[in-house]
Design an enzyme around this catalytic site. Sequence first.
Site, PDB file in Angstrom:
ATOM      1  N   GLU A 112      51.384  67.784   0.051  1.00  0.00           N
ATOM      2  CA  GLU A 112      51.060  67.604  -1.415  1.00  0.00           C
ATOM      3  C   GLU A 112      51.694  68.283  -2.499  1.00  0.00           C
ATOM      4  OE1 GLU A 112      48.981  68.094   1.418  1.00  0.00           O
ATOM      5  OE2 GLU A 112      48.060  65.934   1.341  1.00  0.00           O
ATOM      6  N   ASP A 154      40.132  63.415  -3.567  1.00  0.00           N
ATOM      7  CA  ASP A 154      41.538  63.293  -3.969  1.00  0.00           C
ATOM      8  C   ASP A 154      41.976  61.994  -4.240  1.00  0.00           C
ATOM      9  OD1 ASP A 154      41.408  62.912  -1.201  1.00  0.00           O
ATOM     10  OD2 ASP A 154      42.723  64.357  -0.808  1.00  0.00           O
ATOM     11  N   THR A 177      48.585  56.447  -0.547  1.00  0.00           N
ATOM     12  CA  THR A 177      48.449  57.745  -0.354  1.00  0.00           C
ATOM     13  C   THR A 177      49.099  58.374   0.961  1.00  0.00           C
ATOM     14  OG1 THR A 177      46.771  59.483  -0.896  1.00  0.00           O
ATOM     15  CG2 THR A 177      46.324  57.677   0.844  1.00  0.00           C
ATOM     16  N   GLU A 181      41.520  55.884   7.522  1.00  0.00           N
ATOM     17  CA  GLU A 181      42.831  55.930   8.126  1.00  0.00           C
ATOM     18  C   GLU A 181      43.639  54.859   8.478  1.00  0.00           C
ATOM     19  OE1 GLU A 181      44.012  59.098   7.885  1.00  0.00           O
ATOM     20  OE2 GLU A 181      42.421  60.470   7.856  1.00  0.00           O
ATOM     21  N   ARG A 218      47.300  54.556   7.070  1.00  0.00           N
ATOM     22  CA  ARG A 218      48.370  54.637   7.797  1.00  0.00           C
ATOM     23  C   ARG A 218      48.930  53.293   8.371  1.00  0.00           C
ATOM     24  NH1 ARG A 218      47.751  60.587  10.133  1.00  0.00           N
ATOM     25  NH2 ARG A 218      45.949  61.286   8.748  1.00  0.00           N
TER      26      ARG A 218
HETATM   27  C1  DMJ Z   1      47.419  62.220   4.205  1.00  0.00           C
HETATM   28  O1  DMJ Z   1      46.795  61.502   5.165  1.00  0.00           O
HETATM   29  C2  DMJ Z   1      47.133  61.403   2.812  1.00  0.00           C
HETATM   30  O2  DMJ Z   1      47.961  61.985   1.775  1.00  0.00           O
HETATM   31  C3  DMJ Z   1      45.736  61.547   2.410  1.00  0.00           C
HETATM   32  O3  DMJ Z   1      45.436  60.972   1.160  1.00  0.00           O
HETATM   33  C4  DMJ Z   1      45.444  62.971   2.171  1.00  0.00           C
HETATM   34  N1  DMJ Z   1      45.738  63.884   3.445  1.00  0.00           N
HETATM   35  C5  DMJ Z   1      46.902  63.400   4.314  1.00  0.00           C
HETATM   36  C6  DMJ Z   1      47.971  64.593   4.318  1.00  0.00           C
HETATM   37  O4  DMJ Z   1      47.626  66.143   3.996  1.00  0.00           O
END
Ligand code: DMJ
Length: 384
Positions: free
Chosen positions: A278, A144, A364, A11, A15
């Site tokens: 998503e 994912d 991501t 995270e 982020r």
């Molecule tokens: C986000 O923190 C990122 O996209 C992560 O890869 C998956 N989940 C959340 C959003 O749903």
Amino acid sequence: ESSNAEISVFEVNIRFVGGLLSAYYLSGEEVFRKKAVELGEKLLPAFNTPTGIPWALLNIKSGIGRNWPWASGGSSILAEFGTLHLEFVHLSHLSGNPVFAEKVMNIRKVLNRLDKPEGLYPNYLNPSSGQWGQHHVSIGGLGDSFYEYLLKAWLMSDKTDEEGKKMYYDAVQAIETHLIRKSSGGLTYIAEWKGGLLEHKMGHLTCFAGGMFALGADGAPNDKTGHHIELGAEIARTCHESYDRTSMKLGPEAFRFDGGVEAIATRQNEKYYILRPEVIETYMYMWRLTHDPKYRQWGWEAVEALEKHCRVDGGYSGIRDVYNNHESHDDVQQSFFLSETLKYLYLLFSEDDLLPFEHWVFNTEAHPLPVLHKDNGNKEENQK
Ligand code: DMJ
């Protein structure tokens, strides 16, 4: 001096390191470069394991790491240790210190040495033994963004990272064979695989894969470009159905294709929507890559539903049950709502030359990172 706090390596990376890197590339302000590298250095002790597969959690004062207690016999998680690559390559690029890139290249080395059941990557890997944990495979939660980063590592390298490319297309091949199914009603979905048995459930998180397949279509081997675009379109359609089949026109956390239902949540604890990006992310990629106007229509349906059901005084809130006619708000505005959901909506309704795919990849958490072009070192100044 670090405070005595335990953080999630994944995270913090997606982020904060990702956010600082984007802030640097978009503004050119040195402070963001410096802070990104400083923060990256704080994460390095997480890699002190027998295999170099990092811990999930790290105390940034003591440098002591550990894994989530619930994760298969002390395992690290594929979507966590597999979602550091893009940021760490940029940290080495910006600092001149190869250590960051070495750490993530070693993760690939460990993965490539291991036998993969049916060519699939289990979600759990023990960082001490270097062996897989439970044989659970998911393109949603826990798996994912590992797949996303294989593809984007290749794109971000200006298509020079052949190892990332091969790992991505081989993985997609195995996913197609073993996880992708079509419902009797004609909806293509991506199931979850548990030791060879399929659970016919698709998470909201898994819906990002439509955009990923389309983004990777261009490089697909064996004349499969059209096929990968089509796969992306089918996943987008299924995920749109998961929104359309609710009363609020916002999708549930997970939906099923069993017990007589298709693209509908059947369990109370899977009916919530927490402002996740998503599905809109996939609409954005599908729009950019096909210009089929339905993706903008579907995106606009989501805008209207967000305004109607999630808008509250002071911001936006998640919803406890998207099948109910009355909102029960969870009173949380996740940070990915701003960084991803709204950004992907903005891009869906912008021209293609805003953060064009030839020059940028999105981490991501949707923080844009420049493609490192091979012939001109670093031209991000010209890419804005
Ligand atoms: C986000 O923190 C990122 O996209 C992560 O890869 C998956 N989940 C959340 C959003 O749903």
